[in-house]
Design a protein around this motif. Structure first.
Motif, PDB file in Angstrom:
ATOM      1  N   ALA A  99       0.838  -1.200   0.000  1.00  0.00           N
ATOM      2  CA  ALA A  99       0.000   0.000   0.000  1.00  0.00           C
ATOM      3  C   ALA A  99       0.877   1.256   0.000  1.00  0.00           C
ATOM      4  CB  ALA A  99      -0.918  -0.013   1.220  1.00  0.00           C
ATOM      5  N   ILE A 100       1.938   1.220   0.779  1.00  0.00           N
ATOM      6  CA  ILE A 100       2.847   2.373   0.845  1.00  0.00           C
ATOM      7  C   ILE A 100       3.553   2.565  -0.499  1.00  0.00           C
ATOM      8  CG2 ILE A 100       5.038   3.139   1.884  1.00  0.00           C
ATOM      9  CD1 ILE A 100       3.918   1.977   4.576  1.00  0.00           C
ATOM     10  N   GLN A 103       1.143   4.201  -2.711  1.00  0.00           N
ATOM     11  CA  GLN A 103       0.903   5.592  -2.316  1.00  0.00           C
ATOM     12  C   GLN A 103       2.060   6.492  -2.756  1.00  0.00           C
ATOM     13  OE1 GLN A 103       1.041   6.906   1.897  1.00  0.00           O
ATOM     14  NE2 GLN A 103      -1.169   7.125   1.668  1.00  0.00           N
ATOM     15  N   THR A 108      -4.063   7.102  -4.733  1.00  0.00           N
ATOM     16  CA  THR A 108      -4.691   7.535  -3.483  1.00  0.00           C
ATOM     17  C   THR A 108      -5.806   6.595  -3.031  1.00  0.00           C
ATOM     18  OG1 THR A 108      -6.123   8.980  -4.764  1.00  0.00           O
ATOM     19  CG2 THR A 108      -4.177   9.990  -3.778  1.00  0.00           C
ATOM     20  N   ASN A 109      -6.422   5.884  -3.976  1.00  0.00           N
ATOM     21  CA  ASN A 109      -7.550   5.008  -3.627  1.00  0.00           C
ATOM     22  C   ASN A 109      -7.031   3.601  -3.311  1.00  0.00           C
ATOM     23  OD1 ASN A 109      -9.878   3.536  -3.437  1.00  0.00           O
ATOM     24  ND2 ASN A 109     -10.766   4.270  -5.361  1.00  0.00           N
ATOM     25  N   ILE A 110      -6.632   3.398  -2.042  1.00  0.00           N
ATOM     26  CA  ILE A 110      -6.000   2.134  -1.643  1.00  0.00           C
ATOM     27  C   ILE A 110      -6.732   1.563  -0.437  1.00  0.00           C
ATOM     28  CG2 ILE A 110      -3.855   1.035  -0.871  1.00  0.00           C
ATOM     29  CD1 ILE A 110      -2.391   3.559  -2.032  1.00  0.00           C
ATOM     30  N   PHE A 128      -4.866   4.399   5.121  1.00  0.00           N
ATOM     31  CA  PHE A 128      -5.513   3.579   4.096  1.00  0.00           C
ATOM     32  C   PHE A 128      -6.922   3.210   4.536  1.00  0.00           C
ATOM     33  CE2 PHE A 128      -0.911   2.482   3.848  1.00  0.00           C
ATOM     34  CZ  PHE A 128      -0.665   3.182   2.686  1.00  0.00           C
ATOM     35  N   TYR A 217       8.713   8.336   1.662  1.00  0.00           N
ATOM     36  CA  TYR A 217       7.638   8.104   2.625  1.00  0.00           C
ATOM     37  C   TYR A 217       7.985   8.661   3.998  1.00  0.00           C
ATOM     38  CZ  TYR A 217       3.611   6.124   4.838  1.00  0.00           C
ATOM     39  OH  TYR A 217       2.440   5.993   5.513  1.00  0.00           O
TER      40      TYR A 217
END
Ligand code: ZN
Length: 253
Positions: A99-100, A103, A108-110, A128, A217
């Motif tokens: 997920a990271i 991102q 953005t839609n995770i 998330f 991140y």
């Protein structure tokens, strides 16, 4: 000396896979920590070609470069840059790293799916969408997500991936299912809905981009490391007497 991380994969460089640039699929692939001594030691001897500078990045963060590199290799195999939405089954450290990774690359839609509420809360704390397995919310995503990934390695989960893939989307088999496991798929459905199924193995020189991802991140990713233990504890942990609720466990000098 320099502060570095190690790319563990040792490819031959001359087999057909290596010549295609698929080092991770080398016919005689070896790896530090797998086919020769690895990093669970106070000192390790590795080839200079296998190390990458991390600057002043904390070691506990830099140690995530290898798993993130594997995740990035998987996301490339799944052509994740084309996806407008992603659903990841399994909100453990690898699902969260995936997920990271998405991102950091701009998605953005995770959403992440799990049975475990603690892990769902953790996914939420990273920003998330967290979805309980078998929920109506999950059901509402059927045939609705561009990229659907399994990060559980549970065949019963892997077999359900296709149900959630939108037309023209991709399923990524990332979790390691038992080698004898089999799942059922409908070839007609793959045809009619133009679905792509992708697999990925290990990492293919992805450490530099993983280091960039970790930098982008920031240090909050360190929350994926639940325990930092002494090397003296290592046998106990590998014998199954480690911490009960854990994410990534690291061993330090
Ligand atoms: Zn090779």
């Amino acid at each position: 000396g320099d502060r570095v991380v190690v790319d563990p994969n040792l490819e031959c460089g001359s087999c057909p896979a290596c010549k295609k640039g698929w080092a991770h699929l080398c016919e005689t692939l070896g790896a530090y920590g797998v086919t020769c001594d690895g990093g669970f030691a106070e000192y390790s001897l590795v080839q200079a070609s296998q190390v990458h500078s991390i600057g002043d990045m904390p070691y506990e963060i830099a140690a995530l470069a290898e798993p993130l590199g594997c995740v990035l290799n998987g996301l490339h195999a799944a052509q994740a840059h084309r996806a407008g939405s992603a659903l990841i089954f399994g909100a453990g450290p690898i699902g969260l790293l995936m997920a990271i990774g998405l991102q950091v690359s701009g998605l953005t839609n995770i959403s992440l799916v799990d049975l475990d509420r603690t892990r769902l809360s953790l996914a939420e704390s990273f920003g998330f969408k967290a979805i309980e397995a078998h929920s109506d919310e999950l059901n509402s995503l059927r045939q609705n997500v561009d990229l659907v990934a399994d990060a559980t390695g549970v065949p019963a989960v892997a077999t359900k991936l296709i149900d959630y893939i939108a037309n023209g989307g991709v399923g990524l088999f990332f979790g390691v299912c038992p080698s004898e496991a089999r799942i059922e798929i409908s070839p007609f459905e793959l045809f009619r809905r133009q679905i792509t199924l992708a697999g990925s193995h290990s990492l293919n020189h992805n450490i530099p981009e993983a280091i960039e991802g970790l930098k982008a991140y920031g240090t909050d990713i360190g929350r994926l490391v639940s325990h930092r233990l002494s090397l003296a504890d290592i046998n106990q942990v590998f014998e199954g007497y480690g911490p009960k609720e854990s994410l990534k466990i690291q061993f330090c000098r």
